[in-house]
Design a protein around this motif. Sequence first.
Motif, short mmCIF file in Angstrom:
data_model
loop_
_atom_site.label_atom_id
_atom_site.label_comp_id
_atom_site.label_asym_id
_atom_site.label_seq_id
_atom_site.Cartn_x
_atom_site.Cartn_y
_atom_site.Cartn_z
N GLU A 1 1.26 2.57 -32.45
CA GLU A 1 0.04 1.76 -32.46
C GLU A 1 0.32 0.36 -31.92
O GLU A 1 -0.50 -0.23 -31.21
CB GLU A 1 -0.51 1.66 -33.89
CG GLU A 1 -0.84 2.99 -34.55
CD GLU A 1 -2.07 3.66 -33.98
OE1 GLU A 1 -2.80 3.02 -33.20
OE2 GLU A 1 -2.31 4.84 -34.33
N MET B 1 0.36 0.45 -28.22
CA MET B 1 -1.00 0.48 -27.67
C MET B 1 -1.65 -0.90 -27.75
O MET B 1 -2.45 -1.26 -26.88
CB MET B 1 -1.82 1.55 -28.38
CG MET B 1 -1.39 2.96 -27.98
SD MET B 1 -2.45 4.30 -28.57
CE MET B 1 -1.89 4.46 -30.26
N MET C 1 -5.02 6.50 -30.37
CA MET C 1 -5.75 5.26 -30.13
C MET C 1 -6.82 5.02 -31.19
O MET C 1 -7.64 5.89 -31.46
CB MET C 1 -6.40 5.33 -28.74
CG MET C 1 -7.15 4.08 -28.33
SD MET C 1 -6.06 2.66 -28.12
CE MET C 1 -7.24 1.32 -28.34
N VAL D 1 1.76 6.32 -18.94
CA VAL D 1 1.74 6.45 -20.39
C VAL D 1 2.10 7.88 -20.77
O VAL D 1 1.49 8.84 -20.28
CB VAL D 1 0.37 6.09 -20.98
CG1 VAL D 1 0.36 6.31 -22.50
CG2 VAL D 1 0.00 4.63 -20.66
N THR E 1 -7.15 10.48 -26.68
CA THR E 1 -6.30 9.32 -26.39
C THR E 1 -5.74 9.41 -24.99
O THR E 1 -5.73 8.43 -24.24
CB THR E 1 -5.17 9.22 -27.43
OG1 THR E 1 -5.73 9.02 -28.73
CG2 THR E 1 -4.24 8.05 -27.10
N PHE F 1 -6.56 6.79 -21.76
CA PHE F 1 -5.61 6.07 -20.91
C PHE F 1 -5.71 6.52 -19.45
O PHE F 1 -5.46 5.73 -18.53
CB PHE F 1 -4.19 6.20 -21.45
CG PHE F 1 -3.92 5.30 -22.62
CD1 PHE F 1 -3.79 3.93 -22.44
CD2 PHE F 1 -3.85 5.81 -23.90
CE1 PHE F 1 -3.57 3.09 -23.52
CE2 PHE F 1 -3.64 4.97 -24.99
CZ PHE F 1 -3.50 3.60 -24.80
#
Length: 289
Positions: A121, A124, A144, A164, A202, A206
């Motif tokens: 986290e 992110m 996310m 990512v 998630t 991204f």
Amino acid sequence: MHEEISVGARTRSFTVVSSGTPDPEADLLLVFHGSKQSGQGFRHFTGYAFDALAAGGRTVVAYLDGYRGNWNDGRAPSGFPARVENVDDVGFARAVIGRLASSHGVDPARVFAAGYSNGGEMVMRLLHETPDMLAGAAVYSATMPDAGSFEIPGPPQQPVPLPVLLVHGTKDPIVPYDGGRMSGLAEHLLRVGGTTLSAPDTAAYFARRNLINSPPQTERIPDASAGDRTRLERTDYREPGRPPVRLVTVHGGGHTVPGPGRPPRILGHISRAFSAAQMTGDFLGLRHG
């Protein structure tokens, strides 16, 4: 090598792993541990797999220590000390980069971040708050936060497309693969709040930030080891001229980092069919080995 550095009014610590004298302009991998861990504890938790990325002297690996075992990761409803006291973990990461650029010659343009759970986290948060600071990221067992749970200071930053890698188990008992809230017991013990997207959402999130419009390609990864009760699937978002996004789904996997580590059984099954550390190095293009 254990080091300390002052960030504001606090003394923070981190562990540096390098192979002798690093090459000039070496890559840097910042590693963020999970809740109630430390950098050294995460090294043990993962069977020291990330240390191997420092072999050859072309990459420096830095394991950062959270404040009282946690990171101020931007999840507004959380109640652990790093969040309540608004600890400057972004400043900590920036200070470590500056220190290692001076002491180890790392290239500030080749800084990558990897994080597990609460550390994921935190990664992110860095991708949103200081995207120019990173060249790529890997996140394990974290998803996310939704818009209502995510809060970072200052005006929104323009997204910077970056590669990512996401790795998540479908039987994660802490951070649900399908998103939503953590279990009541986990929320109580870890003092974490808010809701998150699913792991696939998630990855799609991204991919959109990277301006990838092509549909994802999913394939099963042949099992490299038998009997670990997991099955692997890889979903890649790719488009020419855009940094890729990859989700590795560990079917049957728990709240773990695949590889040689031996996590507590309460966290679920770990896949030994691949090393998340090795995949991270390969996917992000770290100059290691």
